[in-house]
Design a protein around this motif. Structure first.
Motif, PDB file in Angstrom:
ATOM      1  N   THR A 110      48.659  42.033 -12.325  1.00 52.10           N
ATOM      2  CA  THR A 110      48.464  41.557 -10.955  1.00 52.10           C
ATOM      3  C   THR A 110      47.239  40.651 -10.913  1.00 52.10           C
ATOM      4  O   THR A 110      46.454  40.573 -11.874  1.00 52.10           O
ATOM      5  N   GLU A 111      47.066  39.967  -9.777  1.00 53.43           N
ATOM      6  CA  GLU A 111      45.885  39.119  -9.590  1.00 53.43           C
ATOM      7  C   GLU A 111      44.614  39.941  -9.739  1.00 53.43           C
ATOM      8  O   GLU A 111      43.659  39.499 -10.411  1.00 53.43           O
ATOM      9  N   ALA A 112      44.571  41.135  -9.155  1.00 56.36           N
ATOM     10  CA  ALA A 112      43.384  41.988  -9.249  1.00 56.36           C
ATOM     11  C   ALA A 112      43.115  42.387 -10.698  1.00 56.36           C
ATOM     12  O   ALA A 112      41.954  42.385 -11.148  1.00 56.36           O
ATOM     13  N   ASP A 113      44.179  42.736 -11.425  1.00 58.26           N
ATOM     14  CA  ASP A 113      44.016  43.082 -12.841  1.00 58.26           C
ATOM     15  C   ASP A 113      43.418  41.917 -13.617  1.00 58.26           C
ATOM     16  O   ASP A 113      42.536  42.096 -14.478  1.00 58.26           O
ATOM     17  N   PHE A 114      43.901  40.730 -13.323  1.00 58.31           N
ATOM     18  CA  PHE A 114      43.462  39.541 -14.056  1.00 58.31           C
ATOM     19  C   PHE A 114      41.994  39.227 -13.772  1.00 58.31           C
ATOM     20  O   PHE A 114      41.224  38.934 -14.688  1.00 58.31           O
ATOM     21  N   VAL A 115      41.587  39.311 -12.525  1.00 61.05           N
ATOM     22  CA  VAL A 115      40.193  39.065 -12.156  1.00 61.05           C
ATOM     23  C   VAL A 115      39.280  40.054 -12.884  1.00 61.05           C
ATOM     24  O   VAL A 115      38.223  39.678 -13.407  1.00 61.05           O
ATOM     25  N   LEU A 116      39.705  41.305 -12.945  1.00 61.07           N
ATOM     26  CA  LEU A 116      38.915  42.320 -13.645  1.00 61.07           C
ATOM     27  C   LEU A 116      38.885  42.045 -15.142  1.00 61.07           C
ATOM     28  O   LEU A 116      37.832  42.172 -15.789  1.00 61.07           O
ATOM     29  N   TYR A 117      40.021  41.634 -15.697  1.00 57.20           N
ATOM     30  CA  TYR A 117      40.089  41.380 -17.130  1.00 57.20           C
ATOM     31  C   TYR A 117      39.163  40.241 -17.544  1.00 57.20           C
ATOM     32  O   TYR A 117      38.533  40.303 -18.609  1.00 57.20           O
ATOM     33  N   LEU A 118      39.051  39.213 -16.733  1.00 55.75           N
ATOM     34  CA  LEU A 118      38.194  38.078 -17.068  1.00 55.75           C
ATOM     35  C   LEU A 118      36.724  38.470 -17.199  1.00 55.75           C
ATOM     36  O   LEU A 118      35.934  37.724 -17.784  1.00 55.75           O
ATOM     37  N   ARG A 119      36.343  39.619 -16.668  1.00 56.00           N
ATOM     38  CA  ARG A 119      34.954  40.080 -16.750  1.00 56.00           C
ATOM     39  C   ARG A 119      34.677  40.888 -18.012  1.00 56.00           C
ATOM     40  O   ARG A 119      33.531  41.234 -18.293  1.00 56.00           O
ATOM     41  N   MET A 127      36.970  34.441 -24.590  1.00 56.14           N
ATOM     42  CA  MET A 127      37.564  33.125 -24.828  1.00 56.14           C
ATOM     43  C   MET A 127      38.304  32.642 -23.590  1.00 56.14           C
ATOM     44  O   MET A 127      38.185  31.485 -23.175  1.00 56.14           O
ATOM     45  N   LEU A 128      39.051  33.535 -22.965  1.00 55.85           N
ATOM     46  CA  LEU A 128      39.798  33.163 -21.772  1.00 55.85           C
ATOM     47  C   LEU A 128      38.840  32.790 -20.638  1.00 55.85           C
ATOM     48  O   LEU A 128      39.080  31.843 -19.891  1.00 55.85           O
ATOM     49  N   ARG A 129      37.750  33.526 -20.522  1.00 58.92           N
ATOM     50  CA  ARG A 129      36.748  33.236 -19.494  1.00 58.92           C
ATOM     51  C   ARG A 129      36.096  31.874 -19.735  1.00 58.92           C
ATOM     52  O   ARG A 129      35.883  31.093 -18.800  1.00 58.92           O
ATOM     53  N   ALA A 130      35.778  31.593 -20.996  1.00 65.45           N
ATOM     54  CA  ALA A 130      35.177  30.299 -21.332  1.00 65.45           C
ATOM     55  C   ALA A 130      36.148  29.152 -21.068  1.00 65.45           C
ATOM     56  O   ALA A 130      35.750  28.080 -20.600  1.00 65.45           O
ATOM     57  N   LEU A 131      37.407  29.380 -21.355  1.00 62.86           N
ATOM     58  CA  LEU A 131      38.427  28.357 -21.095  1.00 62.86           C
ATOM     59  C   LEU A 131      38.553  28.109 -19.594  1.00 62.86           C
ATOM     60  O   LEU A 131      38.660  26.960 -19.149  1.00 62.86           O
TER      61      LEU A 131
END
Length: 294
Positions: A110-119, A127-131
């Protein structure tokens, strides 16, 4: 690869001269061509072997999808764990550990899962956060119709990519809505594909009308068609994900056109995200920018 930023026009990408495949195979026995094609195009050997066998009406191995999935896992691990982290100045990841060394036990759904994962700071999350930080919303994006059975056998621009296999995933839809179909969208699709391929789940090779066959590949899907007369190859056609990517108005052209001048230093990273199967030269107006080997 260094790219000149002095020009004001969009960067233009050109491929190295294509190998004349038809000249390599026309007039040769089928058995020779079936052996030759995977050797010549060994970046995606398994997919090429499956496509050429199917195009000639030869039986595929019973476990062809499992073997293709293994090839795709290898390709995704290298890009996600080695090539992209290096581009972004990050440490490489333990690809020898396989999927467990890169991805979380549960992918964001979900969007919430993704926002949390980026942290997070594990696996590919940094790497995903830097991208995500490298490209602003709407930069390096391409909005094209998905490849279907009609488009896959034409060389016109379409979305023939790993992302096309996963575009309905909720996180993919969220990224497309908030950033566009750009680098983050494409690389998260690689992550999703790594998960499915690790389970041996890849699209099945199939036959279309007019002799065309379609086989999944780590970059999208290949289309191939052949005609044989008395055991000799009389016609041979091959369309690759890179053909669609590099077509006029295709993924590469649109992505570069939406890359602003202030971000031209990111062009090598963008090319590695898009992952053409041949070396690409980038030109800024009349100035050659350099070469990226995918």
């Amino acid at each position: 690869m260094a790219v000149s930023t002095s020009g004001t026009g969009a960067l233009i990408a050109t491929l190295a001269q294509a190998m004349p495949v038809s000249k390599l195979v026309l007039g040769k026995p089928v058995e020779e061509v079936v052996t030759l094609i995977p050797r010549v195009f060994n970046l995606c050997r398994g997919a090429q072997e499956a496509a050429v066998k199917l195009a000639f009406g030869l039986p595929l191995d019973a476990d062809v999808r499992r073997k293709l999935a293994q090839d795709f896992v290898r390709d995704h691990l290298v890009r996600l764990g080695l090539l992209l982290p290096r581009h972004l100045g990050l440490s490489t990841l333990p690809v020898a550990q396989g999927i467990d060394g890169l991805l979380p036990a549960q992918m964001p759904e979900t969007e919430a899962d993704f926002v949390l994962y980026l942290r997070q700071n594990d696996g590919v999350a940094p790497m995903l956060r830097a991208l995500d930080a490298a490209f602003q919303s709407g930069e390096a994006v391409a909005d094209l119709p998905l490849a279907d059975d009609a488009r896959i056998v034409q060389t016109e621009a379409c979305e023939n990519s790993v992302a096309a296999r996963h575009c309905t995933h909720p996180v993919m839809q969220h990224i497309a809505e908030t950033r566009g179909r750009g680098p983050l969208w494409r690389i998260f699709a690689r992550m999703l594909d790594l998960v499915t391929c690790s389970r041996g789940e890849v699209p099945a090779p199939k036959r279309l009308d007019d002799g065309w066959v379609v086989v999944p590949a780590s970059r999208g899907a290949y289309a191939m068609r052949a005609c044989v007369r008395e055991g000799i190859v009389a016609q041979f056609e091959r369309i690759t994900p890179t053909d669609h990517m590099m077509a006029a108005g295709g993924i590469m052209a649109q992505s570069l056109a939406s890359l602003p001048a202030r971000s031209r230093h990111l062009a090598p990273l963008l090319v590695d995200v898009l992952d053409p199967c041949s070396p690409v030269t980038l030109q800024d107006g009349a100035h050659v920018g350099g070469v990226a080997d995918a």
